[in-house]
Design a protein around this motif. Sequence first.
Motif, PDB file in Angstrom:
ATOM      1  N   HIS A 192       9.862   3.570   3.205  1.00  0.00           N
ATOM      2  CA  HIS A 192       9.418   4.420   4.451  1.00  0.00           C
ATOM      3  C   HIS A 192      10.182   6.319   3.230  1.00  0.00           C
ATOM      4  CE1 HIS A 192      10.275   8.747   6.675  1.00  0.00           C
ATOM      5  NE2 HIS A 192      11.566   9.084   5.997  1.00  0.00           N
ATOM      6  N   ALA A 193      10.556   5.703   2.234  1.00  0.00           N
ATOM      7  CA  ALA A 193      11.114   6.468   0.926  1.00  0.00           C
ATOM      8  C   ALA A 193      10.275   6.323  -0.570  1.00  0.00           C
ATOM      9  CB  ALA A 193      12.482   6.145   0.730  1.00  0.00           C
ATOM     10  N   GLY A 194       9.781   5.252  -0.600  1.00  0.00           N
ATOM     11  CA  GLY A 194       9.242   4.949  -1.693  1.00  0.00           C
ATOM     12  C   GLY A 194      10.261   4.471  -2.786  1.00  0.00           C
ATOM     13  N   ALA A 216       0.962  -1.295  -0.032  1.00  0.00           N
ATOM     14  CA  ALA A 216      -0.056   0.125  -0.037  1.00  0.00           C
ATOM     15  C   ALA A 216       1.383   1.267  -0.365  1.00  0.00           C
ATOM     16  CB  ALA A 216      -1.093  -0.115   1.169  1.00  0.00           C
ATOM     17  N   LEU A 217       2.254   1.533  -0.985  1.00  0.00           N
ATOM     18  CA  LEU A 217       3.043   2.448  -1.292  1.00  0.00           C
ATOM     19  C   LEU A 217       2.498   3.246  -2.001  1.00  0.00           C
ATOM     20  CD1 LEU A 217       5.741   3.048   0.762  1.00  0.00           C
ATOM     21  CD2 LEU A 217       7.027   1.697  -1.105  1.00  0.00           C
ATOM     22  N   LEU A 223       8.517  10.194   3.698  1.00  0.00           N
ATOM     23  CA  LEU A 223      10.007  10.984   3.503  1.00  0.00           C
ATOM     24  C   LEU A 223       9.497  11.991   2.693  1.00  0.00           C
ATOM     25  CD1 LEU A 223      12.676  11.141   3.770  1.00  0.00           C
ATOM     26  CD2 LEU A 223      13.385   9.418   1.689  1.00  0.00           C
ATOM     27  N   LEU A 224       8.848  11.792   1.448  1.00  0.00           N
ATOM     28  CA  LEU A 224       8.640  12.819   0.503  1.00  0.00           C
ATOM     29  C   LEU A 224       7.921  14.246   1.768  1.00  0.00           C
ATOM     30  CD1 LEU A 224       9.352  14.085  -1.860  1.00  0.00           C
ATOM     31  CD2 LEU A 224       7.133  12.739  -2.974  1.00  0.00           C
ATOM     32  N   GLN A 225       6.748  13.346   2.320  1.00  0.00           N
ATOM     33  CA  GLN A 225       5.769  14.080   2.995  1.00  0.00           C
ATOM     34  C   GLN A 225       6.398  14.959   3.611  1.00  0.00           C
ATOM     35  OE1 GLN A 225       2.383  11.340   3.500  1.00  0.00           O
ATOM     36  NE2 GLN A 225       1.481  13.337   4.048  1.00  0.00           N
TER      37      GLN A 225
END
Lengths: 470, 324
Positions: B239-241, B127-128, B135-137
Amino acid sequence: MSAEQPALARALSDGEDRLVSADDALATLQLRCGGELPGTIAVPALLEAVRKARRYELKLARAITAQAGDESVTAWIEVEPRQDGEQGCEIVLRNWQTASLPPEDIDATQVLRAGINRHLAELSAVLDARQNVLAVTTEAPDLRELARAIESGLGQEWTQFVEIDGNAHRQPMHWRLLDGASLRVVGSQRAWRASLFPRAVPGSPPDGFDLCLTSDEPLPEPVAEPFNKASYELGDAQANRRVIGRDVAPALRLPIARIIANAETIRTRLAGPLAAEYADYAADIAAAGQHLLALIDDLADLEVVEAEEFKTAPDHIDLADVARRASGILGVRAREQGIVVDPPRAGESLLAVAEFRRVLQILLNLLGNAIRYSPANSQVWIRIEAEGERARVIVADQGPGLAADQQARIFEKFERLGRSGDGGSGLGLYISRRLARAMGGELSVESAPGQGARFILDLPADRKARTPTA
Amino acid sequence: MMESAAQFPAQSLSADGVEALLRVELASGDAAALNVAPILRHLIDNGANAMFSDAIIAGVRGMVCDLTRQLLDAQLRVKGETERIDHPTDNVAVLADALSANAALLGHLHALAFEWQLTRQMQARMALDPVLSPLLQAQMASADSQTASLAMRLLAAQARFCQEQQRMQLSLTELPGDLLHSVLVAMRTLAGVEADAEAAGAESVIRLEYHEARTRLGLASRLIAGMGGGGLAALSFSHAGTALFLTALAMASGQDRDLAVMSINETQLARLALSLRASGLKQSAVEEQFLALHPDIALPEGFELMSPDHAAALLAAAGPLAGD
């Protein structure tokens, strides 16, 4: 691009990818990576980006990493072909991070060194377990005589054919003592170094060795006979005076470097667990070795500045720029001691006629002293002043200051003002003053006990720069 | 290959000559026929995660065509024709052929297609979000307005990338500088003398518009570079995508990003493990990433003893691009 991040530094390159001008951060990086300013870009990744941007006429942007001294620098740069009609690129530094490099793996370094020595060997020989020569080959003209002598005496110890420096021992010695030894060879002017590589048999002593002779000096160019008697003699005379820089320093650096490396091995307990006291002793040994190395460098410098034919290569330089560089180079050390260095502002400029490298050397010495002898949380100022025909750089600190008699002695050779054990050699200021005078300048000090010290470097001002038409 | 080989020389041949020629042709035809089965089996066998799945091949082909169309459009615009028209199929085929012959370009497109496939898989499995990762958020919420704006621009670029990948497209100006240059050179060369003016005009327009710093990959690398030591945080997939993780992995392990992308493939487990190690991740963190990407794979015993330096050295020595 509404909220564009401000540039940390900008620089310009020319049609041959030389850095022609650069702000502080980029200039420092260039110098610390071994480049010159102006000079070809010294950071490989940056050079590649600039070359591509220039050839492709594209605006490129990359993260680059570089090794500057003992730090690894990661920077994000943008490179644009120049819009001002000139060849070359504009380089913009947007952000940068440094991290100290991990210490080198000593074992790996030794493997590399061994590889280099084998590769560069000008004579190599196969020895048996008792260091008797089985075979020998050489390609160096000045070693042929040695090779012939060895060939006619195959089966004897190799040490009989050479003269090992500082060694009155009866042979044979243990191979570990001979590995790395400096030696002289009949028929060769060069200084040689032996490397021994044991052919290891696991679990038992080596059953033989490979011997390699390497030299740090290239084979001297053959010179035409008729003209050279006089210059030979002159050369010898000079060479005798340059005994430290030419002979002693290279011979000492290697064993001292080895002492330091081994002491570091012990200190970091690489070879196994060890009581803390012994690790501390090893740290002392390493520090003493570093001090010795610095001393050798100073002595070699001393010899150069004391030689009669010593000359500097004056150029038109900007003292403010040199001062900012010096402050950039020693900034980290100053911060570690809680000392703030205040260099001339960006935009300030004072032109003088002097040799860039020598002025930088003097300023590094003055600034290094100021940092070393100032109390924590104090300030060191570097100021520039024009005074008529003279251009002046002043390094002022808030240290303990100097009494009048100390001021009189401080520029003397080996003067330590009673200090010891802090890594100084007592030669720095002496050398700096000689350098200043050789450039037609002067180095002096103003101080009073408790008032800090002001070291003043006077140099001839660049008059042409002020009146360009003259 | 078979088409061109089947074109017999025009000059007349003696009877012997004809026979010899036919014999050679027959032999090469047989050889080709022999290869059909294994190649076909390979293509059919490959699961959804493979390097040559139908989706990936189609994606690469689509991007090549899209790049070709943009190059031809740009040339038309120079002539003043702004209306969108269909280009002659011959022109498209010739230029697309030239682009497909560019191995570096093809490698990059392949990596992008693979990255997109991975992005969608991770969306399904973990569910990424394909665009907005935690991280981007966090970066967008940064107190530093520069970082926040950089993150915003990256978000926009990533959204554009996803949209384009859905359509199997790629903007010319998203290519890395080196590849864009080689594409433009190919265009100029093929334009020949008669269309040189249009090609030259199109080329200078594209060069002027382009800025590598504004590409998705440029923005991502800048964001990671700006994080400094915090860049290690981007080495967590969840975390980073996908996009930031791959950029961070490439930068930290000193590899080309395309190569780092391909290391996620299940045939490249050793490269992935070494890359993570070379990036300085601890054993537990490497295991965590493996759990996310290849839940069924266990690291070899003793892997924790390998130093990051050694891992980097192995990678540098082994890279298919090591000689570049």
